[in-house]
Design a protein around this motif. Structure first.
Motif, PDB file in Angstrom:
ATOM      1  N   UNK A 251      -0.169  -9.103   9.174  1.00 53.03           N
ATOM      2  CA  UNK A 251       1.024  -9.501   8.248  1.00 53.03           C
ATOM      3  C   UNK A 251       0.958  -8.695   7.051  1.00 53.03           C
ATOM      4  N   UNK A 252      -0.448  -9.036   6.367  1.00 53.48           N
ATOM      5  CA  UNK A 252      -0.604  -8.492   5.160  1.00 53.48           C
ATOM      6  C   UNK A 252      -0.579  -6.917   4.945  1.00 53.48           C
ATOM      7  N   UNK A 253      -1.242  -6.318   6.085  1.00 60.07           N
ATOM      8  CA  UNK A 253      -1.243  -4.843   6.187  1.00 60.07           C
ATOM      9  C   UNK A 253       0.117  -4.370   6.406  1.00 60.07           C
ATOM     10  N   UNK A 254       1.061  -5.177   7.293  1.00 61.45           N
ATOM     11  CA  UNK A 254       2.208  -4.590   7.608  1.00 61.45           C
ATOM     12  C   UNK A 254       3.132  -4.535   6.153  1.00 61.45           C
ATOM     13  N   UNK A 255       2.938  -5.690   5.459  1.00 62.05           N
ATOM     14  CA  UNK A 255       3.713  -5.745   4.134  1.00 62.05           C
ATOM     15  C   UNK A 255       3.440  -4.616   3.095  1.00 62.05           C
ATOM     16  N   UNK A 256       1.916  -4.360   3.127  1.00 61.50           N
ATOM     17  CA  UNK A 256       1.601  -3.269   2.195  1.00 61.50           C
ATOM     18  C   UNK A 256       2.044  -1.998   2.712  1.00 61.50           C
TER      19      UNK A 256
ATOM     20  N   UNK B 161       7.276   0.803  -3.442  1.00 66.06           N
ATOM     21  CA  UNK B 161       7.015  -0.216  -4.419  1.00 66.06           C
ATOM     22  C   UNK B 161       5.743   0.140  -5.296  1.00 66.06           C
ATOM     23  N   UNK B 162       5.856  -0.348  -6.626  1.00 65.37           N
ATOM     24  CA  UNK B 162       4.686  -0.022  -7.539  1.00 65.37           C
ATOM     25  C   UNK B 162       4.298  -1.557  -7.879  1.00 65.37           C
ATOM     26  N   UNK B 163       2.811  -1.743  -8.045  1.00 70.88           N
ATOM     27  CA  UNK B 163       2.304  -3.021  -8.600  1.00 70.88           C
ATOM     28  C   UNK B 163       1.779  -2.766  -9.844  1.00 70.88           C
ATOM     29  N   UNK B 164       1.839  -3.544 -10.576  1.00 73.91           N
ATOM     30  CA  UNK B 164       1.207  -3.483 -12.149  1.00 73.91           C
ATOM     31  C   UNK B 164      -0.521  -3.509 -12.095  1.00 73.91           C
TER      32      UNK B 164
END
Length: 139
Positions: free
Chosen positions: A32-37, A45-48
């Motif tokens: 699930x984590x890989x799918x969301x990434x 989507x950009x993460x600070x």
């Protein structure tokens, strides 16, 4: 008799034996984590946290729009200090009038009723004191 399959998950670079339920739950969460990434990457989507570097946190570069700029806080403090110095230069009666009207939030009507001094007299005194304070603040 069928041999029971060993289930291992990697924790801090070590393989740890777990039961089948823990194994399946762990890999479902991992997938699930890989799918969301992957979805975030596809949607731009950009993460600070991507700006994290040694000694700095990417989230520290986000401006805080809810709090006033530091320059404004410093100016307010300086003006407040100057106002208090100017108030100290007034006569005791003038200080008491300003304190009552502005710091205790009493109206001219309330103060007139409390002291027996006509409201217009209090108003004229207040205006005169404020003019004096303005001159002192402009020095």
């Amino acid at each position: 008799m069928a041999e029971k399959k060993k289930h291992l998950i990697k924790v801090q670079d070590q393989l740890v034996p777990v039961n089948e339920e823990v194994y399946l739950t762990y890999y479902r969460m991992k997938r699930r984590e890989i799918y969301l990434e992957e979805r975030d990457t596809a949607n731009g989507v950009f993460y600070y946290s991507a700006l994290d570097a040694e000694g700095t946190n990417g989230e520290d570069v986000i401006p805080d729009r809810s709090s006033p700029p530091v320059e404004d806080l410093v100016m307010d403090k300086l003006i407040t200090e100057k106002l208090h110095r100017c108030l100290a230069q007034l006569a005791k009666e003038e200080q008491e009038l300003i304190f009552t009207l502005f710091f205790q939030n009493k109206s001219e009507h309330q103060l007139a009723a409390d002291t027996g001094i006509p409201r217009m007299t209090l108003h004229d005194r207040k205006v005169k004191i404020l003019r004096t304070l303005k001159k002192l603040m402009e020095k």
